[in-house]
Design a protein around this motif. Structure first.
Motif, mmCIF file in Angstrom:
data_model
loop_
_atom_site.group_PDB
_atom_site.id
_atom_site.type_symbol
_atom_site.label_atom_id
_atom_site.label_comp_id
_atom_site.label_asym_id
_atom_site.label_seq_id
_atom_site.Cartn_x
_atom_site.Cartn_y
_atom_site.Cartn_z
ATOM 1 N N TYR A 238 0.833 -1.201 0.000
ATOM 2 C CA TYR A 238 0.000 0.000 0.000
ATOM 3 C C TYR A 238 0.870 1.254 0.000
ATOM 4 N N VAL A 239 0.228 2.371 -0.370
ATOM 5 C CA VAL A 239 0.853 3.699 -0.311
ATOM 6 C C VAL A 239 -0.053 4.593 0.511
ATOM 7 N N LEU A 240 0.493 5.169 1.566
ATOM 8 C CA LEU A 240 -0.288 6.004 2.476
ATOM 9 C C LEU A 240 0.444 7.313 2.725
ATOM 10 N N PHE A 241 -0.245 8.418 2.431
ATOM 11 C CA PHE A 241 0.272 9.744 2.755
ATOM 12 C C PHE A 241 -0.390 10.196 4.052
ATOM 13 N N SER A 242 0.419 10.432 5.087
ATOM 14 C CA SER A 242 -0.150 10.762 6.387
ATOM 15 C C SER A 242 0.923 11.387 7.277
ATOM 16 N N ASP A 243 0.465 11.966 8.382
ATOM 17 C CA ASP A 243 1.404 12.505 9.369
ATOM 18 C C ASP A 243 2.244 11.399 9.982
ATOM 19 N N GLU A 244 1.648 10.225 10.125
ATOM 20 C CA GLU A 244 2.366 9.108 10.733
ATOM 21 C C GLU A 244 3.642 8.780 9.973
ATOM 22 N N ARG B 240 5.102 10.916 7.930
ATOM 23 C CA ARG B 240 5.820 12.172 7.728
ATOM 24 C C ARG B 240 6.192 12.382 6.256
ATOM 25 N N ASN B 241 5.238 12.126 5.379
ATOM 26 C CA ASN B 241 5.520 12.220 3.946
ATOM 27 C C ASN B 241 4.591 13.172 3.209
ATOM 28 N N ILE B 242 3.989 14.120 3.949
ATOM 29 C CA ILE B 242 3.187 15.165 3.316
ATOM 30 C C ILE B 242 3.512 16.509 3.951
ATOM 31 N N SER B 243 3.332 17.566 3.170
ATOM 32 C CA SER B 243 3.504 18.917 3.699
ATOM 33 C C SER B 243 2.462 19.820 3.064
ATOM 34 N N GLY B 244 1.994 20.795 3.805
ATOM 35 C CA GLY B 244 0.998 21.723 3.294
ATOM 36 C C GLY B 244 -0.265 21.065 2.788
ATOM 37 N N GLU C 61 -4.882 17.329 -1.577
ATOM 38 C CA GLU C 61 -3.613 17.628 -2.219
ATOM 39 C C GLU C 61 -2.595 18.044 -1.169
ATOM 40 N N ALA C 62 -1.353 17.675 -1.423
ATOM 41 C CA ALA C 62 -0.298 18.008 -0.473
ATOM 42 C C ALA C 62 1.041 17.823 -1.153
ATOM 43 N N GLY C 63 2.022 18.545 -0.681
ATOM 44 C CA GLY C 63 3.366 18.297 -1.139
ATOM 45 C C GLY C 63 3.816 16.940 -0.634
ATOM 46 N N ALA C 64 4.333 16.103 -1.523
ATOM 47 C CA ALA C 64 4.747 14.755 -1.142
ATOM 48 C C ALA C 64 6.226 14.759 -0.788
ATOM 49 N N VAL C 65 6.527 14.405 0.436
ATOM 50 C CA VAL C 65 7.909 14.302 0.876
ATOM 51 C C VAL C 65 8.398 12.896 0.555
ATOM 52 N N SER C 66 9.366 12.791 -0.333
ATOM 53 C CA SER C 66 9.842 11.479 -0.748
ATOM 54 C C SER C 66 10.517 10.773 0.421
ATOM 55 N N THR C 67 10.091 9.563 0.688
ATOM 56 C CA THR C 67 10.683 8.759 1.750
ATOM 57 C C THR C 67 11.068 7.394 1.178
ATOM 58 N N GLU C 68 11.784 6.626 1.972
ATOM 59 C CA GLU C 68 12.153 5.284 1.521
ATOM 60 C C GLU C 68 10.925 4.408 1.363
ATOM 61 N N ASN C 69 9.865 4.696 2.138
ATOM 62 C CA ASN C 69 8.665 3.871 2.080
ATOM 63 C C ASN C 69 7.873 4.079 0.792
ATOM 64 N N PHE C 70 7.657 5.354 0.411
ATOM 65 C CA PHE C 70 6.791 5.652 -0.721
ATOM 66 C C PHE C 70 7.476 6.697 -1.624
ATOM 67 N N GLU C 71 8.213 6.230 -2.594
ATOM 68 C CA GLU C 71 8.974 7.115 -3.460
ATOM 69 C C GLU C 71 8.227 7.340 -4.771
ATOM 70 N N TYR C 72 8.151 8.602 -5.189
ATOM 71 C CA TYR C 72 7.484 8.980 -6.432
ATOM 72 C C TYR C 72 8.111 8.252 -7.617
ATOM 73 N N LEU C 73 7.267 7.720 -8.493
ATOM 74 C CA LEU C 73 7.601 6.981 -9.711
ATOM 75 C C LEU C 73 8.071 5.556 -9.437
ATOM 76 N N THR C 74 8.542 5.283 -8.242
ATOM 77 C CA THR C 74 8.937 3.921 -7.880
ATOM 78 C C THR C 74 7.789 3.199 -7.193
ATOM 79 N N ASP C 75 7.214 3.836 -6.173
ATOM 80 C CA ASP C 75 6.128 3.224 -5.407
ATOM 81 C C ASP C 75 4.750 3.746 -5.793
ATOM 82 N N TRP C 76 4.677 4.941 -6.342
ATOM 83 C CA TRP C 76 3.384 5.490 -6.768
ATOM 84 C C TRP C 76 3.592 6.408 -7.958
ATOM 85 N N ASP C 77 2.528 6.545 -8.745
ATOM 86 C CA ASP C 77 2.616 7.356 -9.951
ATOM 87 C C ASP C 77 1.231 7.900 -10.278
#
Length: 349
Positions: free
Chosen positions: A192-198, A200-204, A284-300
């Motif tokens: 799964y891919v989850l954007f959440s405070d938990e 720490r992969n979203i901003s604004g 909508e939110a700025g996506a902070v790239s992390t090892e868990n959910f990386e843009y183009l690798t884990d989600w697109d």
């Protein structure tokens, strides 16, 4: 990041590697757009001419230059270049004569593009990409409608995305229908891919809900008058209170169609109108790239993912991704859900 510049005939002209800002906005249901700011040098003015192509080796899309502006500033003359992605070329053709179609949405899009922009009145370099075999179906009549508008309406009703990919080695554009993957927290088939405070992969973050024009039940009127009028009902309420929409589809004529085929076309019209009147709910939110959910690798773009914030959980498709490059820093903002609807019409004008 280098931007490769090609002529309309897909001959490489040069490279832009110095710019103050670059915005690349990808969209699932319609052409994306871009905006580039750089110094107004003679070389840049020559390269960034109307109808030239901006290509990136790291993206499926390529952009076609549609706007050029020059402005004098305290720091020198600045060039602002704008345009849309390759699928915007479909905006240059209309459907003629009438298409009467029943089958898969993917086959419908291929037929519309082929019949109006490839086999006749061809757009330069355009060809059909390989069929994937998506099973979503449709039935419709369309005549003298914009090809891009009809593809957008079909895509939203399916739902499926489409793009026109630049194929540099073969000097052509390939029209492709595509879909994302379900990566929500409710499925177990894939990670799964989850954007959440938990995480720490979203901003604004920003959440919007608007049901002003929302409808979930269409009553579609075809040919005939009074009690003899053909009526089809399309229920997309899914247990919610019914919010009815009247759809006048007298422009759809039965002709030699069977009753079942004609009713299928009326149902398709109802689905398209309900897609236009969808509930506007997005995150909508700025996506902070992390090892868990990386843009183009884990989600697109096109994937269905999960967002959690303020006690709200959304399992929705990523319909837009905006990439902004400034001062060597990339900011990625995914938009998840359904924005305020825009009017799309396959009916009579």
């Amino acid at each position: 990041m280098d931007l490769l510049i090609y002529s309309p005939t897909i001959e490489q002209q040069g490279t832009i590697d110095k710019y103050s800002s670059f915005r690349w906005r990808r969209r699932f249901f319609e052409p994306g757009e871009f905006e580039l700011h750089c110094a107004a040098t003679s070389e840049n003015l020559s390269l960034l001419a109307e109808d030239n192509i901006i290509h990136r080796l790291d993206r499926s899309e390529a952009g076609i230059i549609e706007g050029v502006a020059i402005e004098g500033t305290d720091n020198g003359d600045e060039l602002a270049i704008t345009g849309r992605m390759g699928s915007s070329m479909l905006d240059q053709r209309i459907i003629t004569p009438t298409i009467n179609f029943s089958g898969t949405v993917e086959a419908a899009m291929h037929k519309i593009v082929s019949d109006n922009a490839i086999t006749v009145r061809p757009l330069s370099g355009l060809m059909l990409g390989a069929s994937v075999g998506f099973t979503q179906t449709c039935s419709f009549q369309a005549s003298y409608k914009n090809v891009l508008t009809v593809c957008e309406a079909l895509g939203k009703s399916a739902p499926l995305g489409f793009r026109v990919r630049l194929d540099v080695p073969n000097k052509q554009w390939a029209f492709e229908v595509y879909d994302g993957l379900d990566k929500t927290i409710t499925q177990t088939t894939r990670p799964y891919v989850l954007f959440s405070d938990e995480f720490r992969n979203i901003s604004g973050p920003k959440y919007t809900l608007n049901t002003t024009g929302y409808k979930n039940y269409a009553i579609v009127g075809g040919e005939g008058d009074g009690t003899a009028r053909v009526i089809v009902e399309v229920d997309r309420a899914s247990g919610e209170p019914r919010r009815e929409l009247w759809v006048d589809a007298k422009d759809l004529q039965k002709g030699d169609l069977t009753d079942a085929d004609y009713q299928a076309q009326l149902r398709q019209r109802g689905l398209e109108k309900l897609a236009e009147a969808a509930k506007a709910e997005l995150f909508e939110a700025g996506a902070v790239s992390t090892e868990n959910f990386e843009y183009l690798t884990d989600w697109d773009l096109g994937d269905i993912v999960s967002f959690e914030k303020w006690g709200i959980t959304l399992n929705q498709r990523i319909t837009e991704v905006e990439e902004v490059y400034e001062n060597g820093v990339m900011t990625v903002t995914p938009v998840c859900g359904t924005p305020l609807p825009e009017v799309l019409n396959l009916g009579s004008d």
